[in-house]
Design a protein around this motif. Structure first.
Motif, mmCIF file in Angstrom:
data_model
loop_
_atom_site.group_PDB
_atom_site.id
_atom_site.type_symbol
_atom_site.label_atom_id
_atom_site.label_comp_id
_atom_site.label_asym_id
_atom_site.label_seq_id
_atom_site.Cartn_x
_atom_site.Cartn_y
_atom_site.Cartn_z
ATOM 1 N N VAL A 129 0.829 -1.203 0.000
ATOM 2 C CA VAL A 129 0.000 0.000 0.000
ATOM 3 C C VAL A 129 0.868 1.259 0.000
ATOM 4 C CG1 VAL A 129 -0.297 0.398 2.496
ATOM 5 C CG2 VAL A 129 -2.153 0.910 0.942
ATOM 6 N N LEU A 130 2.051 1.205 0.598
ATOM 7 C CA LEU A 130 2.959 2.352 0.547
ATOM 8 C C LEU A 130 3.418 2.618 -0.883
ATOM 9 C CD1 LEU A 130 5.231 1.797 3.689
ATOM 10 C CD2 LEU A 130 3.356 3.412 3.427
ATOM 11 N N VAL A 131 3.688 1.567 -1.602
ATOM 12 C CA VAL A 131 4.116 1.722 -3.004
ATOM 13 C C VAL A 131 2.964 2.227 -3.854
ATOM 14 C CG1 VAL A 131 4.935 0.495 -5.040
ATOM 15 C CG2 VAL A 131 5.926 -0.022 -2.806
ATOM 16 N N ARG A 132 1.780 1.619 -3.668
ATOM 17 C CA ARG A 132 0.634 1.944 -4.528
ATOM 18 C C ARG A 132 0.049 3.314 -4.215
ATOM 19 N NH1 ARG A 132 -4.420 1.458 -3.031
ATOM 20 N NH2 ARG A 132 -3.942 -0.081 -1.410
ATOM 21 N N ARG A 133 -0.130 3.607 -2.942
ATOM 22 C CA ARG A 133 -0.838 4.831 -2.554
ATOM 23 C C ARG A 133 0.087 6.036 -2.434
ATOM 24 N NH1 ARG A 133 -3.054 4.729 3.362
ATOM 25 N NH2 ARG A 133 -0.812 5.037 3.698
ATOM 26 N N ASP A 134 1.291 5.808 -1.899
ATOM 27 C CA ASP A 134 2.171 6.927 -1.572
ATOM 28 C C ASP A 134 3.368 7.062 -2.501
ATOM 29 O OD1 ASP A 134 0.626 7.617 0.746
ATOM 30 O OD2 ASP A 134 1.499 5.889 1.751
#
Length: 423
Positions: free
Chosen positions: A215-220
Motif C-alpha cells: 500500500v505504501l508503493v501503490r498509494r504513496d
C-alpha cells in the motif's frame, strides 16, 4: 478511483463483513422508501433475521445484517479508525457499496459530511459533557436522508460517566443513528462489558509487512525497497510505516532510540538516556501540536473581538479571559497526550530491538524487526543470552504498562533504563 475500503490493509474478512452490512443498511433505506416501517432498531433486527434469500446476493446470511452499534478492535496500526471511517462512508454511499466516487463517500472520507461525526480525543480522556452533547446531536434526523453516524476513535478513553451516557444512547438508539467505536480490545479495561454486549464486534489483525509495503508503493509512491524496510520497522503499523518512509525527522528519531542500548554504560548514562528519550518525545509532541494550538488561539481571539477598536472591543477581550483559559487547558491536555503517544512509539521501537536480540539468542527462524540494527542486536544476543534479552524486553513492556497506568513518564523511563543497564 478505489473504493472506500482500499486503504484498509490486510483485513479481507473485516472488509467482507462491512460490505455486507452496508448492503443490508441500504436495503433498510429502500424498504423505508416504499412503505411504512417500524422504528429503525426494529428494521435492522428484522433485516438481520430475514436476510436469508430476501436480499441481494451480497447479503446472504444472518451475519450480514446491519445493526446500530459496532466495535472495531485491533492492535495499534491495524486500521481501527480507517475501518470505521470507511464503513461510515459505505453507509452514506448512494449505491450502498462504498464506491468512493459519490458525494456521500467523498464527503465522509474528507471529513465534511454533515451526518458523520468523528470524535478524536485530544486529551487523556473523553468526558461526560462532550459525550452528552454528542449523543444529543446524534439524535437528530439525518440531513441527507440516510444515517447519522458517530465514530469514536479511542473509545477506551471514555470516562466512566461518559461511558454511561453513551450506553444509554446505545440501549435506546435514535432512529437511523449508528455508533462506531474503536478500541484496542474488548477487555473491560478498554470498553465496558455492558457497552460491548450491545455492539457487533469487528476484530482486526496486525497487517503483514508485505501488505503494508504494497500500500505504501501503490498509494504513496514509495520506492519498493524503502517500503519493505519501513513496513518491517513499523511492525505492521501502517501510519508509522508511512511516516518512516516519507519523513527524515521520523527516521532520525528512530535512530536515536535504537542507539539507546549502546549508551547504557553506567548509572549516570542510564539517567542521561532517560532524559534524552523524554526530551525527544516532548519536542516531537510540541512540534505536532504547535500549529494547531496557534490556529485555535487566533481563531478564538478573532471571534472574541481581538484587533477591534473602541470601548466595546476592549471590554469583550477582558471578558474573554475565561474562554482563553479553557482553551489553554484543553491544549495542555492535548500536548500531554501527544507526548505520551510519541514516547510510546519510541518504546515500541526499543521493544523491537530487544525482540530481535531474543530471537537471535534463540536462533528462531524469523526476520528481524530492525534490519539496520541487526548486527547490534546479534552482539547483544551473544552478550546477554536469551534470558537476559527477555528480561530487557519485559522491562520495556513494563514501562509502557506503567505509563498507561498514569505513572509519571520520567519515573517509568528512568526505572526502565536502570533495568536495561543491569539486565
Amino acid at each position: 478511483m478505489p473504493d472506500v475500503f482500499a486503504d484498509l490493509v490486510g483485513q479481507d474478512e473485516a472488509v467482507d463483513t462491512l460490505r455486507r452490512a452496508a448492503a443490508a443498511a441500504s436495503a433498510v433505506l429502500r424498504a423505508a422508501a416504499v412503505g411504512p416501517t417500524t422504528a429503525a432498531g426494529d428494521e435492522l433486527d428484522a433485516l438481520a433475521e430475514e436476510s436469508d434469500g430476501a436480499q441481494p446476493a451480497a447479503v446472504v446470511d444472518a451475519g450480514a445484517g446491519m445493526t446500530h452499534a459496532w466495535i472495531f478492535t485491533g492492535p495499534p496500526g491495524s486500521g481501527r479508525s480507517v475501518a470505521a471511517r470507511a464503513f461510515a462512508a459505505a453507509l452514506q454511499c448512494v449505491h450502498g457499496t462504498g464506491c468512493g466516487e459519490c458525494p456521500g463517500c467523498h464527503t465522509t472520507m474528507t471529513g465534511t459530511h454533515a451526518d458523520v461525526r468523528m470524535v478524536v480525543p485530544e486529551g487523556l480522556s473523553i468526558g461526560v459533557n462532550e459525550m452528552r452533547a454528542l449523543v444529543l446531536r446524534a439524535a437528530s434526523t439525518p440531513s441527507g436522508g440516510r444515517w447519522q453516524v458517530v465514530v469514536i476513535s479511542d473509545a477506551d478513553r471514555l470516562t466512566e460517566a461518559a461511558g454511561n451516557a453513551l450506553l444509554k444512547a446505545i440501549e435506546e438508539p435514535p432512529p437511523r443513528t449508528v455508533f462506531l467505536l474503536c478500541a484496542p480490545s474488548t477487555h473491560p479495561d478498554d470498553i465496558s462489558v455492558t457497552i460491548r454486549s450491545r455492539c457487533r464486534l469487528v476484530p482486526l489483525g496486525q497487517p503483514a509487512p508485505d501488505a503494508v509495503a504494497e500500500v505504501l508503493v501503490r498509494r504513496d509512491g514509495v520506492a519498493p525497497d524503502v517500503a519493505r524496510w519501513a513496513a518491517a520497522a513499523a511492525q505492521g503499523h501502517v501510519g508509522r510505516a508511512r511516516r518512516l518512509a516519507r519523513d527524515p525527522e521520523a527516521r532520525k528519531r528512530r535512530e536515536a532510540v535504537l542507539a539507546v542500548p549502546r549508551r547504557l554504560t553506567g548509572v549516570g548514562a542510564a539517567f542521561d538516556a532517560a532524559s534524552a528519550l523524554i526530551e525527544a518525545a516532548e519536542a516531537e509532541a510540541e512540534a505536532s501540536v504547535a500549529e494547531a494550538d496557534a490556529a485555535e488561539r487566533a481563531a478564538l481571539e478573532t471571534a472574541l473581538g481581538a484587533g477591534g477598536t473602541g470601548r466595546g472591543a476592549a471590554g469583550a477581550m477582558r471578558g474573554a479571559a475565561g474562554q482563553l483559559k479553557d482553551l489553554e487547558k484543553r491544549q495542555k491536555s492535548r500536548a500531554t497526550r501527544a507526548q505520551r503517544d510519541a514516547l510510546d512509539r519510541a518504546l515500541v521501537d526499543l521493544a523491537g530491538f530487544y525482540r530481535d536480540a531474543l530471537t537471535m539468542a534463540l536462533r528462531a527462524p524469523v526476520a528481524p524487526v530492525h534490519t539496520d540494527t541487526a548486527a547490534l542486536a546479534g552482539a547483544g544476543a551473544q552478550k546477554w543470552d536469551a534470558e537476559g534479552a527477555l528480561r530487557r524486553l519485559e522491562a520495556v513492556l513494563e514501562c509502557r504498562a506503567a505509563i498507561e497506568a498514569n505513572v509519571k513518564p520520567r519515573i517509568a523511563v528512568e526505572a526502565m533504563m536502570l533495568s536495561l543497564w543491569k539486565g
